[in-house]
Motif scaffolding. Structure first.
Motif, short mmCIF file in Angstrom:
data_model
loop_
_atom_site.label_atom_id
_atom_site.label_comp_id
_atom_site.label_asym_id
_atom_site.label_seq_id
_atom_site.Cartn_x
_atom_site.Cartn_y
_atom_site.Cartn_z
N ALA A 104 -50.09 -0.73 16.10
CA ALA A 104 -48.81 -0.03 15.88
C ALA A 104 -48.25 0.50 17.19
N TYR A 105 -49.12 0.80 18.13
CA TYR A 105 -48.70 1.26 19.46
C TYR A 105 -49.91 1.22 20.38
N ILE A 106 -49.66 1.28 21.67
CA ILE A 106 -50.70 1.43 22.68
C ILE A 106 -50.26 2.52 23.64
N VAL A 107 -51.12 3.48 23.87
CA VAL A 107 -50.82 4.60 24.76
C VAL A 107 -51.05 4.17 26.20
N ALA A 108 -50.04 4.36 27.04
CA ALA A 108 -50.15 4.00 28.45
C ALA A 108 -50.55 5.18 29.31
N ASP A 109 -50.10 6.39 28.93
CA ASP A 109 -50.39 7.57 29.76
C ASP A 109 -50.20 8.82 28.91
N THR A 110 -50.87 9.88 29.30
CA THR A 110 -50.71 11.17 28.62
C THR A 110 -50.62 12.27 29.68
N VAL A 111 -49.99 13.36 29.30
CA VAL A 111 -49.93 14.52 30.18
C VAL A 111 -50.02 15.76 29.31
N MET A 112 -50.98 16.66 29.63
CA MET A 112 -51.17 17.89 28.88
C MET A 112 -52.03 18.82 29.71
N ASP A 113 -52.14 20.06 29.26
CA ASP A 113 -52.99 21.04 29.92
C ASP A 113 -54.44 20.54 29.91
N ALA A 114 -55.18 20.81 30.98
CA ALA A 114 -56.55 20.31 31.11
C ALA A 114 -57.44 20.77 29.97
N THR A 115 -57.30 22.03 29.53
CA THR A 115 -58.12 22.53 28.42
C THR A 115 -57.80 21.79 27.14
N ARG A 116 -56.52 21.58 26.91
CA ARG A 116 -56.10 20.86 25.70
C ARG A 116 -56.56 19.41 25.76
N ARG A 117 -56.61 18.84 26.96
CA ARG A 117 -57.05 17.46 27.07
C ARG A 117 -58.50 17.31 26.59
N ASP A 118 -59.31 18.31 26.88
CA ASP A 118 -60.71 18.26 26.43
C ASP A 118 -60.81 18.43 24.92
N GLU A 119 -59.92 19.29 24.34
CA GLU A 119 -59.99 19.56 22.92
C GLU A 119 -59.32 18.48 22.08
N ASN A 120 -58.28 17.90 22.65
CA ASN A 120 -57.43 17.00 21.85
C ASN A 120 -57.09 15.75 22.65
N ALA A 121 -58.10 14.98 22.99
CA ALA A 121 -57.89 13.79 23.81
C ALA A 121 -57.17 12.73 23.02
N VAL A 122 -56.21 12.11 23.65
CA VAL A 122 -55.47 11.02 23.04
C VAL A 122 -56.01 9.72 23.61
#
Length: 327
Positions: free
Chosen positions: A301-319
């Motif tokens: 349905a889609y492919i993620v190319a890049d993400t940007v978020m707070d470092a703490t949130r990246r650990d909790e909610n990785a895409v």
């Protein structure tokens, strides 16, 4: 993924770099006034402008902003599915990126959601589109009603709120053809709607035209219901009765009057009618076969190319950087 009390706002972004900063300010102001935890998820759907740069800037300045960039343009509903699967709060709001859905109206949706509903649509008090876009939108909603089997489909809107737990009902959904409204019916029948303001577009023109709305309606009906196949069966049955009636007429005239039905025009008309009905039904069957073919290809349905978020949130909610099927 742990779900926390609060609101996740999912916004598919396509060529809207000029409105993102203002949209962010109004969203933050409206949500902070509601005194509720929130996050804003911008899903950039393969735009060719500077939308991703704008999202990166907003995410650097506000740790409540999550940016997801898709590898190419997959479509609005595919981008929504990506953002929905990345949400970490208990309620999800979806809205367009052009500010026609006022962020200040979100509280109305939330209040209505608490009235024992699972999905609430923000129905425009007055549409701000042109005549042909409005007519195409109405036709799409009628088609959606047939696909969903729910009266609320007449009031469907891209401005909606629903309980995050509903995504569990389509967590294993696979395939390139996505309709969020139909997928929501897999998890609940408790739909409602409420009238909200619908503001004129601030910048540019809508990326949805009559052709795209027609294609979306076709995808919904052929991808999530068997109504066209039932219609093809009815047409086939109807023309079978017509053929028997014509045969009875020809035989009756021959037996009663002793003459056959003259005329090339008569035969040509009958052949054209039956041929047209056959081609129409074959076309419907072909649409279903095409969707089966695409499903066997296992296109994501889609492919993620890049993400940007707070470092703490990246650990909790990785895409995931892969397709939806791996999430």
């Amino acid at each position: 993924m742990n779900v926390k009390p609060g609101i996740s706002v999912v916004v598919p972004v396509f060529r809207s770099a000029a409105t993102l900063a203002l949209l962010h300010r109004r969203l933050v102001s409206a949500l902070e006034e509601m005194a509720i935890h929130f996050e804003i998820i911008f899903v950039e759907d393969g735009a060719t402008d500077t939308s991703w740069t704008a999202i990166q800037s907003l995410a650097r300045d506000d740790d409540r902003v999550v940016g997801i960039r898709l590898s190419r343009n997959y479509g609005q509903h595919n981008a929504l599915l990506c953002g929905i699967r990345a949400a970490c709060y208990s309620s999800i709001v979806t809205m367009d990126d052009d500010l026609q859905h006022p962020p200040e109206e979100i509280y109305k949706l939330l209040e209505k959601l608490d009235e024992h509903c699972d999905v609430v649509y923000g129905t425009p008090e007055r549409e701000q589109h042109n005549f042909w876009r409005d007519q195409a939108s109405r036709i799409t909603k009628i088609v959606l009603q047939g696909a969903m089997g729910a009266e609320t489909a007449r009031h469907a809107s891209a401005f909606r709120i629903f309980r995050t737990r509903l995504r569990d009902s389509f967590c294993n959904f696979r395939g390139p053809f996505v309709s969020i409204d139909v997928l929501l019916t897999w998890g609940t029948t408790r739909f409602s709607h409420i009238a909200v303001r619908h503001e004129p577009r601030v910048v540019g023109v809508s990326n949805y035209n009559v052709r795209k709305l027609f294609n979306h309606a076709m995808n919904m009906v052929t991808g999530f219901s068997t109504i066209p196949l039932q219609l093809a069966s009815m047409i086939g049955f109807g023309f079978t009765l017509l053929g028997l009636g014509i045969l009875a007429y020809v035989l009756g005239r021959y037996l009663i009057e002793g003459v056959s039905v003259p005329g090339f025009a008569f035969l040509a008309s009958i052949i054209a009618i039956f041929s047209g009905a056959q081609l129409f039904t074959i076309g419907i069957i072909g649409e279903y076969l095409a969707r089966m073919h695409f499903r066997t290809m296992e296109r994501p349905a889609y492919i993620v190319a890049d993400t940007v978020m707070d470092a703490t949130r990246r650990d909790e909610n990785a895409v995931s950087n892969t397709s939806v099927d791996n999430m």
